[in-house]
Design a protein around this motif. Structure first.
Motif, PDB file in Angstrom:
ATOM      1  N   VAL A 114      16.791   7.097  -6.629  1.00 18.60           N
ATOM      2  CA  VAL A 114      16.935   5.685  -6.262  1.00 18.60           C
ATOM      3  C   VAL A 114      16.070   5.318  -5.053  1.00 18.60           C
ATOM      4  O   VAL A 114      15.491   4.234  -4.997  1.00 18.60           O
ATOM      5  CB  VAL A 114      18.421   5.364  -5.955  1.00 18.60           C
ATOM      6  N   HIS A 115      15.982   6.242  -4.101  1.00 14.07           N
ATOM      7  CA  HIS A 115      15.299   5.913  -2.853  1.00 14.07           C
ATOM      8  C   HIS A 115      13.957   6.640  -2.784  1.00 14.07           C
ATOM      9  O   HIS A 115      13.907   7.866  -2.870  1.00 14.07           O
ATOM     10  CB  HIS A 115      16.185   6.280  -1.665  1.00 14.07           C
ATOM     11  N   PRO A 116      12.879   5.880  -2.637  1.00 11.87           N
ATOM     12  CA  PRO A 116      11.547   6.452  -2.859  1.00 11.87           C
ATOM     13  C   PRO A 116      11.046   7.471  -1.831  1.00 11.87           C
ATOM     14  O   PRO A 116      10.411   8.444  -2.200  1.00 11.87           O
ATOM     15  CB  PRO A 116      10.629   5.213  -2.870  1.00 11.87           C
ATOM     16  N   GLU A 117      11.372   7.301  -0.553  1.00 15.49           N
ATOM     17  CA  GLU A 117      10.692   8.127   0.443  1.00 15.49           C
ATOM     18  C   GLU A 117      11.186   9.574   0.438  1.00 15.49           C
ATOM     19  O   GLU A 117      12.365   9.831   0.155  1.00 15.49           O
ATOM     20  CB  GLU A 117      10.796   7.496   1.838  1.00 15.49           C
ATOM     21  N   PRO A 118      10.291  10.531   0.734  1.00 20.31           N
ATOM     22  CA  PRO A 118      10.666  11.945   0.736  1.00 20.31           C
ATOM     23  C   PRO A 118      11.819  12.223   1.702  1.00 20.31           C
ATOM     24  O   PRO A 118      11.846  11.698   2.808  1.00 20.31           O
ATOM     25  CB  PRO A 118       9.390  12.657   1.218  1.00 20.31           C
ATOM     26  N   ALA A 372      14.403  -3.908  -2.667  1.00 23.01           N
ATOM     27  CA  ALA A 372      14.156  -2.683  -3.439  1.00 23.01           C
ATOM     28  C   ALA A 372      12.742  -2.711  -4.004  1.00 23.01           C
ATOM     29  O   ALA A 372      12.211  -3.771  -4.315  1.00 23.01           O
ATOM     30  CB  ALA A 372      15.167  -2.570  -4.566  1.00 23.01           C
ATOM     31  N   GLY A 373      12.158  -1.565  -4.113  1.00 24.01           N
ATOM     32  CA  GLY A 373      10.779  -1.452  -4.582  1.00 24.01           C
ATOM     33  C   GLY A 373      10.669  -1.789  -6.058  1.00 24.01           C
ATOM     34  O   GLY A 373      11.675  -1.980  -6.741  1.00 24.01           O
ATOM     35  N   PRO A 374       9.462  -1.887  -6.557  1.00 23.97           N
ATOM     36  CA  PRO A 374       9.268  -2.202  -7.966  1.00 23.97           C
ATOM     37  C   PRO A 374       9.782  -1.075  -8.848  1.00 23.97           C
ATOM     38  O   PRO A 374       9.706   0.093  -8.485  1.00 23.97           O
ATOM     39  CB  PRO A 374       7.754  -2.347  -8.098  1.00 23.97           C
ATOM     40  N   ALA A 375      10.333  -1.445  -9.988  1.00 24.27           N
ATOM     41  CA  ALA A 375      10.896  -0.437 -10.875  1.00 24.27           C
ATOM     42  C   ALA A 375       9.784   0.406 -11.500  1.00 24.27           C
ATOM     43  O   ALA A 375       9.944   1.583 -11.732  1.00 24.27           O
ATOM     44  CB  ALA A 375      11.723  -1.116 -11.966  1.00 24.27           C
ATOM     45  N   HIS A 376       8.659  -0.221 -11.753  1.00 21.07           N
ATOM     46  CA  HIS A 376       7.568   0.489 -12.393  1.00 21.07           C
ATOM     47  C   HIS A 376       6.368   0.560 -11.469  1.00 21.07           C
ATOM     48  O   HIS A 376       6.099  -0.337 -10.716  1.00 21.07           O
ATOM     49  CB  HIS A 376       7.123  -0.237 -13.659  1.00 21.07           C
ATOM     50  N   ASP A 377       5.656   1.628 -11.585  1.00 20.03           N
ATOM     51  CA  ASP A 377       4.443   1.752 -10.811  1.00 20.03           C
ATOM     52  C   ASP A 377       3.486   2.583 -11.654  1.00 20.03           C
ATOM     53  O   ASP A 377       3.771   3.723 -11.990  1.00 20.03           O
ATOM     54  CB  ASP A 377       4.735   2.449  -9.493  1.00 20.03           C
ATOM     55  N   THR A 378       2.411   1.982 -12.037  1.00 19.01           N
ATOM     56  CA  THR A 378       1.440   2.731 -12.841  1.00 19.01           C
ATOM     57  C   THR A 378       0.240   3.043 -11.956  1.00 19.01           C
ATOM     58  O   THR A 378      -0.244   2.180 -11.250  1.00 19.01           O
ATOM     59  CB  THR A 378       1.008   1.909 -14.062  1.00 19.01           C
TER      60      THR A 378
END
Ligand SMILES: [Zn+2]
Length: 381
Positions: A114-118, A372-378
């Motif tokens: 759920v949470h992006p950062e390392p 919240a960040g984008p659900a998708h990232d290409t």
């Protein structure tokens, strides 16, 4: 940093040179096109190597330092990287508690998705230990919510209720059969203790608490045994929480309908008062009927399907945890309802009412939008 591709996200090749991380649309990210060397390099991102060693091993694959740095940066930006050593001092302290760590591995993995950062999984889990939640109600729904919050690492869960445990309060995940006849509040306290991860918080944390006085409540969960108090919550009861700015979440079962929400952020989202005014606007007979509902049926055991109560408890606990972890779950200013026998969950927005004294109607909606960040990232590799 010791980069590790998040193990919680399953990996699969889409065609020959694009890899997808994650299965469900909510968290899936694709990476490509990848050459064979870069694809092999991804296998090295298992958290055992620091950047200098990664660069060195990449050279053997004919990949430049710059290529490695860019790739790692992009993977991190896409929320795909974890770091088994990151998360700060509180996370480090948690790493040393082997039993708690083993038990909460799936929770850390979920938080990492759920949470992006390392390091965010362990950081958020550690942060829960400083949280204090009050659950009001120790029936089938309330007791189970308290148990789940305690088992999820929330540092302090207080349960308020009166009277003695009745046979119909018993539920798997809630109060046990042995509690019948005991005071509800003490039975619930024992349940919370039994559900806690690795026992109660360590003495040092308790000491720190007593030095700085009682910590404020992070959240109140309103889960009374009588579901009417959730379906048509009394604004007067919520008054002190609105005044003190304490977030509160309603959850319960009435007749054969389960209700989760709204999560009220005082002065920001629709509250019990807003909801009451809204009902009166829609149906001028509402207040008259409400008075009769509140005064009648004393002594009758309220209807409550055990499966529905368990689902409501689980959903409410998940919404509570999402909020405690720093997000604004879907129950913020909204109510989720499911009625037997179809059980299709539906949400209704509980907007601020202009005539309500809580002041939420003066707020701009945009201020409450989750970041919240984008659900998708290409990404192109
Ligand atoms: Zn209001």
């Amino acid at each position: 940093m010791h980069p590790m591709l998040k193990p919680a996200l399953r990996r699969a090749w889409r065609g020959r040179n694009t890899v997808q991380f994650g299965v469900t649309p909510a968290h899936a990210v694709t990476l490509g096109p990848l050459d064979i060397a870069t694809a092999s390099f991804l296998e090295l991102l298992d958290g055992t190597r620091g950047l200098p060693l990664l660069r060195e091993e990449a050279r053997a694959l004919d990949l430049s330092d710059r290529h490695v740095d860019t790739l790692v940066k992009r993977l991190a930006a896409a929320g795909l990287l974890d770091d088994p050593r990151a998360g700060g001092p509180a996370a480090d302290a948690l790493r040393h508690r082997a039993e708690a760590m083993e038990r909460q591995r799936p929770d850390v993995a979920s938080l990492s998705v759920v949470h992006p950062e390392p390091g965010s999984g362990l950081r958020r889990l550690a942060a829960r230990r400083a949280m204090r939640v009050q659950v009001r109600g120790a029936g089938r729904v309330g007791a189970a919510i308290a148990a789940v919050l305690s088992g999820s690492g929330v540092g302090r869960v207080d349960v308020l209720d009166g009277g003695h445990t009745e046979p119909w309060d018993i539920a798997p995940g809630g109060l046990p059969a042995a509690a019948v006849g005991e005071r509800r509040d003490s039975a619930a306290r024992q349940l919370v203790r039994r559900s806690a991860v690795g026992g109660s918080p360590r003495a040092t944390e308790t000491d720190r608490r007593s030095e700085s006085g009682e910590p404020g409540l992070s959240l109140i969960v309103v889960a009374p045994r009588d579901g009417l108090a959730v379906y048509a919550p009394d604004p007067a009861v919520a008054g002190p929480w609105i005044a003190s700015g304490t977030p509160h979440l309603y959850a319960g079962v009435i007749e054969a309908t389960g209700v989760v929400g709204p999560l009220v952020l005082p002065g920001g989202t629709g509250c019990a008062g807003c909801l009451a005014l809204r009902r009166s606007d829609q149906d001028e007979q509402w207040p008259r009927m409400l008075t009769q509902w509140r005064s009648g049926r004393r002594g009758a055991v309220p209807a409550c399907d055990l499966g529905l109560a368990t689902a409501v408890a689980g959903l409410a606990a998940a919404h509570a945890l999402s909020f405690l972890d720093g997000e604004l779950p879907g129950s913020t200013g909204a109510r989720w309802e499911a009625a037997l026998p179809l059980l299709d969950w539906r949400s209704e927005r509980i907007g601020p009412h202009l005539d309500c004294s809580c002041g939420a109607a003066g707020q701009t909606e945009g201020e409450l939008t989750s970041e919240a960040g984008p659900a998708h990232d290409t990404m192109a590799g």
